[in-house]
Design an enzyme around this catalytic site. Structure first.
Site, PDB file in Angstrom:
ATOM      1  NE  ARG A  64      -0.754   1.588   3.864  1.00  0.00           N
ATOM      2  CZ  ARG A  64       0.341   2.254   4.210  1.00  0.00           C
ATOM      3  NH1 ARG A  64       1.472   1.617   4.462  1.00  0.00           N
ATOM      4  NH2 ARG A  64       0.309   3.569   4.278  1.00  0.00           N
ATOM      5  CB  ALA A  66       0.442   7.179  -3.441  1.00  0.00           C
ATOM      6  CG  ASP A 254      -3.320   7.635  -1.180  1.00  0.00           C
ATOM      7  OD1 ASP A 254      -2.954   6.488  -1.472  1.00  0.00           O
ATOM      8  OD2 ASP A 254      -3.303   8.077  -0.021  1.00  0.00           O
ATOM      9  CG  ASN A 264      -3.140  11.428   2.953  1.00  0.00           C
ATOM     10  OD1 ASN A 264      -2.402  10.676   2.307  1.00  0.00           O
ATOM     11  ND2 ASN A 264      -3.020  11.580   4.254  1.00  0.00           N
TER      12      ASN A 264
END
Length: 382
Positions: A64, A66, A254, A264
């Site tokens: 996980r 970004a 993100d 985010n």
């Protein structure tokens, strides 16, 4: 942990915490991940031998963050190519795995384009697969380099905004360290730089409900680096601000829209509101690959909705946080509906600065963001 693979991209020193590596055992190529659903209870690796396995790892949050999703997506394309699978179908599956994280699609498309261009030059499939892998390794290396530059720019900004020589009390949300990056992270990397420079007094760590990425992952990374830190429930942040115990907020992202709106982990927007009211700098740290010029504004960002069971049940890390086989302890009556967005969106007027590897933009405007990204070869402003 398993022995670190010798096939990290050239120029990258093996990190203290190997979160992702390419492996070529006798039985075939694989992407090996540190399973983040098992942390902090266990440092276990997850071996993905094909793209469907990688997609499941992405959706269950075994991998996980970004920037790391972009790297994983690029390696996923290389994995499909090396296996002789349908690369176009694999790329489509990967890109759809998490809709909000723009880096995932960026990494997938970059490796896929390199593969297709090699095929277009009449390269045989094996050679084209090697080209895709080289592109993934290049992205991995670039992200590691970007992480170091973001840390330097972010610390310089803190020194500018908070004169006095340090003693910073920084609040962060979710996880933005080595677990999300090819390097030492984004927002967390700035706090780590402050710590190494003897300028960090306290790192406040939001637990980050419902999946506790702050409690499980950021506290884990802070402890590994011997940083002074304390964990708090998300709803305790307001009392910290009211008591004057927060000098700045640092978060990752993100997706950043063209106007500077930032998606985010859910809970970021309330922190921005609190920071604005209490006149505390609210700083977003993310590579330019997280900027999406094709998304005009915050309202255009697609926000992923997660399963309601993540809210209505508690799952121990040992069982896997979000895995399909995880067994949860009910904390709400059976049948209770849940609202569970993975992200929220903070508008640019609440953001003091966005820090990238190319520097910082403040105040945050679409024009300023475009000018900053124009310095980078990673982002094309349309």
């Amino acid at each position: 942990m398993a022995d670190q693979d010798a096939q990290l991209p050239v120029g990258i020193e093996p990190p203290a915490l190997p979160v992702l590596r390419w492996a070529e055992p006798p039985e075939g190529p694989a992407l090996v991940l540190l399973d983040q659903t098992r942390l902090p209870a266990e440092e276990a690796e997850l071996v993905c031998t094909d793209v469907p396995e990688l997609v499941r790892a992405i959706r269950t949050l075994a991998v996980r963050g970004a920037p790391l999703l972009g790297i994983a997506g690029a390696y996923g394309v290389a994995l499909a190519a090396a296996r002789g699978d349908d690369v176009a179908s694999a790329a489509e599956l990967l890109e759809r795995a998490r809709p909000t994280a723009v880096n995932l699609g960026y990494g997938v498309r970059r490796a896929d384009r390199a593969y297709r261009e090699a095929i277009g030059r009449d390269a045989d499939p094996e050679r084209a697969a090697a080209v895709a892998l080289a592109e993934a390794r290049a992205l991995h290396r670039e992200d590691a380099e970007a992480s170091g530059r973001m840390a330097r720019h972010g610390l310089a900004l803190l020194d500018e905004l908070l004169p006095g020589g340090g003693g910073y009390r920084l609040l962060t949300h979710c996880n933005s360290g080595a677990l999300v990056s090819g390097g030492e992270g984004t927002a967390f990397a700035v706090a780590l730089a402050a710590h190494r420079g003897r300028r960090l007094r306290q790192l406040w760590v939001d637990e980050t409900r419902p999946l506790l990425q702050g409690a499980r992952l950021t506290a884990y990374e802070a402890a590994r680096n011997a940083m002074p830190h304390s964990l708090l429930t998300d709803n305790a942040a307001g009392s910290l601000f009211a008591a004057g115990e927060v000098d700045a907020v640092l978060i990752g992202a993100d997706r950043i829209a063209a106007d500077g709106s930032v998606a985010n982990k859910v809970g970021s927007y309330p922190l921005a509101v609190l920071a604005k009211y209490h006149h505390v700098p609210f700083i977003v740290v993310a590579p330019t690959t997280t900027v999406d010029p094709g998304t005009a504004d915050g309202a255009s960002i697609i926000v992923e909705q997660r399963p309601g069971a993540e809210v209505t049940e508690l799952t121990s890390p040992q069982a896997g946080v979000a895995g399909e086989d995880a067994v949860g302890l009910p904390v709400a009556p059976v049948g209770t509906a849940a609202y569970n967005p993975a992200f929220d969106v903070t508008p640019p007027e609440l953001i003091t600065a966005i820090v990238t590897e190319e520097g910082a933009v403040s105040p945050v405007t679409g024009v300023g963001l475009a000018e900053l990204c124009a310095r980078s070869s990673q982002v094309t402003i349309s």
